[in-house]
Design a protein around this motif. Sequence first.
Motif, PDB file in Angstrom:
ATOM      1  N   MET A   1      -0.392  -9.191 -45.945  1.00  0.00           N
ATOM      2  CA  MET A   1      -1.177  -9.545 -46.235  1.00  0.00           C
ATOM      3  C   MET A   1      -1.582 -11.147 -45.745  1.00  0.00           C
ATOM      4  SD  MET A   1      -1.808 -10.026 -50.204  1.00  0.00           S
ATOM      5  CE  MET A   1      -3.776  -9.296 -50.812  1.00  0.00           C
ATOM      6  N   ILE A   2      -3.083 -11.048 -45.883  1.00  0.00           N
ATOM      7  CA  ILE A   2      -2.948 -12.170 -44.792  1.00  0.00           C
ATOM      8  C   ILE A   2      -3.745 -12.663 -45.830  1.00  0.00           C
ATOM      9  CG2 ILE A   2      -5.173 -14.044 -43.899  1.00  0.00           C
ATOM     10  CD1 ILE A   2      -5.042 -11.288 -42.151  1.00  0.00           C
ATOM     11  N   ASN A   3      -3.577 -14.678 -46.055  1.00  0.00           N
ATOM     12  CA  ASN A   3      -3.884 -15.115 -47.676  1.00  0.00           C
ATOM     13  C   ASN A   3      -4.294 -16.919 -47.028  1.00  0.00           C
ATOM     14  OD1 ASN A   3      -1.280 -16.537 -46.503  1.00  0.00           O
ATOM     15  ND2 ASN A   3      -0.020 -15.321 -48.192  1.00  0.00           N
ATOM     16  N   GLY A   4      -4.943 -16.904 -46.037  1.00  0.00           N
ATOM     17  CA  GLY A   4      -5.528 -18.163 -45.455  1.00  0.00           C
ATOM     18  C   GLY A   4      -4.538 -19.740 -45.535  1.00  0.00           C
ATOM     19  N   GLU A   5      -2.905 -18.964 -44.933  1.00  0.00           N
ATOM     20  CA  GLU A   5      -1.901 -19.918 -44.622  1.00  0.00           C
ATOM     21  C   GLU A   5      -1.691 -20.083 -43.266  1.00  0.00           C
ATOM     22  OE1 GLU A   5       2.641 -19.983 -45.685  1.00  0.00           O
ATOM     23  OE2 GLU A   5       1.574 -18.334 -45.828  1.00  0.00           O
ATOM     24  N   ARG A   6      -2.006 -21.080 -42.514  1.00  0.00           N
ATOM     25  CA  ARG A   6      -2.256 -21.692 -41.648  1.00  0.00           C
ATOM     26  C   ARG A   6      -0.925 -20.524 -40.611  1.00  0.00           C
ATOM     27  NH1 ARG A   6      -3.766 -26.746 -40.436  1.00  0.00           N
ATOM     28  NH2 ARG A   6      -6.388 -25.782 -41.616  1.00  0.00           N
ATOM     29  N   THR A   7      -1.867 -20.002 -39.521  1.00  0.00           N
ATOM     30  CA  THR A   7      -0.697 -19.106 -37.487  1.00  0.00           C
ATOM     31  C   THR A   7      -0.925 -19.586 -37.267  1.00  0.00           C
ATOM     32  OG1 THR A   7      -2.347 -17.027 -38.139  1.00  0.00           O
ATOM     33  CG2 THR A   7      -0.484 -16.764 -39.573  1.00  0.00           C
ATOM     34  N   HIS A 147     -10.933  -4.350 -40.444  1.00  0.00           N
ATOM     35  CA  HIS A 147     -11.362  -3.899 -42.324  1.00  0.00           C
ATOM     36  C   HIS A 147      -9.794  -3.363 -41.634  1.00  0.00           C
ATOM     37  CE1 HIS A 147     -11.429  -1.997 -45.709  1.00  0.00           C
ATOM     38  NE2 HIS A 147     -12.383  -2.704 -46.461  1.00  0.00           N
ATOM     39  N   PRO A 148      -8.705  -3.736 -42.997  1.00  0.00           N
ATOM     40  CA  PRO A 148      -7.832  -3.115 -42.706  1.00  0.00           C
ATOM     41  C   PRO A 148      -7.607  -1.547 -42.952  1.00  0.00           C
ATOM     42  CG  PRO A 148      -8.325  -3.697 -45.594  1.00  0.00           C
ATOM     43  CD  PRO A 148      -9.514  -4.343 -44.155  1.00  0.00           C
ATOM     44  N   LEU A 149      -9.150  -0.435 -43.701  1.00  0.00           N
ATOM     45  CA  LEU A 149      -9.085   0.720 -43.168  1.00  0.00           C
ATOM     46  C   LEU A 149      -8.823   0.998 -41.593  1.00  0.00           C
ATOM     47  CD1 LEU A 149     -10.266   2.309 -46.490  1.00  0.00           C
ATOM     48  CD2 LEU A 149      -8.189   1.803 -45.979  1.00  0.00           C
ATOM     49  N   MET A 303      -7.901   7.609 -50.783  1.00  0.00           N
ATOM     50  CA  MET A 303      -7.044   6.409 -49.980  1.00  0.00           C
ATOM     51  C   MET A 303      -7.562   4.584 -50.286  1.00  0.00           C
ATOM     52  SD  MET A 303      -5.157   8.001 -46.439  1.00  0.00           S
ATOM     53  CE  MET A 303      -2.969   7.844 -46.810  1.00  0.00           C
ATOM     54  N   HIS A 304      -6.873   4.549 -51.347  1.00  0.00           N
ATOM     55  CA  HIS A 304      -8.095   3.068 -51.103  1.00  0.00           C
ATOM     56  C   HIS A 304      -6.476   1.663 -49.932  1.00  0.00           C
ATOM     57  CE1 HIS A 304     -10.121   4.209 -54.273  1.00  0.00           C
ATOM     58  NE2 HIS A 304      -9.782   4.580 -54.453  1.00  0.00           N
ATOM     59  N   HIS A 305      -7.664   0.943 -50.312  1.00  0.00           N
ATOM     60  CA  HIS A 305      -7.105  -0.198 -49.625  1.00  0.00           C
ATOM     61  C   HIS A 305      -6.267  -1.313 -50.123  1.00  0.00           C
ATOM     62  CE1 HIS A 305      -8.566  -4.271 -50.735  1.00  0.00           C
ATOM     63  NE2 HIS A 305      -9.289  -3.743 -51.326  1.00  0.00           N
ATOM     64  N   GLY A 321      -6.252  -7.463 -51.611  1.00  0.00           N
ATOM     65  CA  GLY A 321      -5.624  -6.740 -52.411  1.00  0.00           C
ATOM     66  C   GLY A 321      -5.672  -5.017 -52.763  1.00  0.00           C
ATOM     67  N   ALA A 322      -5.314  -5.043 -53.768  1.00  0.00           N
ATOM     68  CA  ALA A 322      -6.358  -3.412 -54.028  1.00  0.00           C
ATOM     69  C   ALA A 322      -6.404  -3.510 -55.467  1.00  0.00           C
ATOM     70  CB  ALA A 322      -4.884  -2.555 -54.474  1.00  0.00           C
TER      71      ALA A 322
END
Length: 389
Positions: A1-7, A147-149, A303-305, A321-322
């Motif tokens: 999951m992407i949460n804004g933390e720097r990569t 998009h994740p889907l 199916m839901h993201h 998140g779902a």
Amino acid sequence: MINGERTTSRPLRWGMVGGGRTGQVGYKHRTGALRDGTYQLVAGAFDLDADRGRDFGVNLGVAEDRCYTTYQDLIAGETGREDGVDVVSVATPNFTHFEITKALLNAGIHVICEKPLFFTVAECEEVAALAAEKGLIVGVTYGFTGHPLVHQMAAMVAKGMLGDIRIVDMQYTHGFNAGDDDSADAVKWRTNPATAGATFVLGDIGTHLYYLSEVVLPHMQIEKLLCDRKAFIPSRAPLEDHATVLMHYDNGARGRLWVSSVNAGNMGSQRYRFVGSKASIEWSDSHPDQLIYQVQGEPERIMHHGMPYLEAESLAVDRMGALHTEGLGDSWSNIYLWIAQAIDAKTRGDEDFLKTHHYPGIKAGTEGVRWLENCVRSADAGAAWVAYE
Ligand code: NAI
């Protein structure tokens, strides 16, 4: 999951050419870039109208002396500073992309450019060689493919969940140009070959379909295609406001693609259906949270993201998140993040990372232009089948 933390190692100093107050796509760039603190908007030549561009830039928080009159001034001003821009996005009409991208690369600045990338494959190859020589990244904003889907679809195809792919059915249509009033700036340049290139809707919206299909079906190549295009509003000719493309792929699959800006009353935007020997999947950006999965002989599934039953490749790039809507803005943020990671790796000299890192880059831009060249060759030969070159 992407949460804004720097990569990435540090935020990139970012500038924009175009995407000004009245520009259609500029905010999508800023939505994508500014989400995670990966980019800081520090400079711009935002508008052909320099005063309006400066006022707009200041309102975006850019220092007045870094709101430039032209892209040439931006390059001159920024290359003279220690804290000059690392990367610039080009969100201007199509005919300017090549000249601006080359100038930025020659100045040692990474580029993120709009699609369709340039007018010809030869121009794309020239820029690819220049970027390689300079050690710089060119990203292309195929904004929907973050998009994740989309990545769920790619993973399902790669894992054989559909069986052998037989049918590819894609549509991107709207009705905004059903009438004959082409006086708005953004329509005027799109319907003139000198400013749009050799196509209107094929390049404007068809390249999105084509690139998404490349992401989902990377193992399939087009062998031949037939493109039939028409200007229902005759003043737009030789450019088309409607086209259908049939495609034969090297695995025997058949493809059908419809693009139109005269689909009166339609707000369906994009729809994709990939049919395999065992099952089919269908996704549309009208309902981007949902992926329809149909296994032959079983009840249809939606199916839901963000749900744990999805493939790891999809969950890894989910943001919301779902239960919560995940849409176009999130997709653009992923595209911008992946391009930032590519720039960061290039700067660190991490070529191993770049070998496997997914982002829409110069190759994606080039293949979009190649597809357009083939479409035009077929259409101009009277909607003839042509071998894909
Ligand atoms: P637009 O006509 O609405 O806006 C163009 C903007 O660029 C305006 O702010 C204009 O003042 C500025 N501009 C034009 N020439 C300039 C120059 N030489 N220097 C500085 N600024 C300049 O065009 P729109 O619809 O925003 O399209 C721009 C590009 O983005 C096109 O290549 C188009 O194909 C692409 N696009 C991509 C989308 C996507 O989803 N990736 C969506 C919409 C457009």
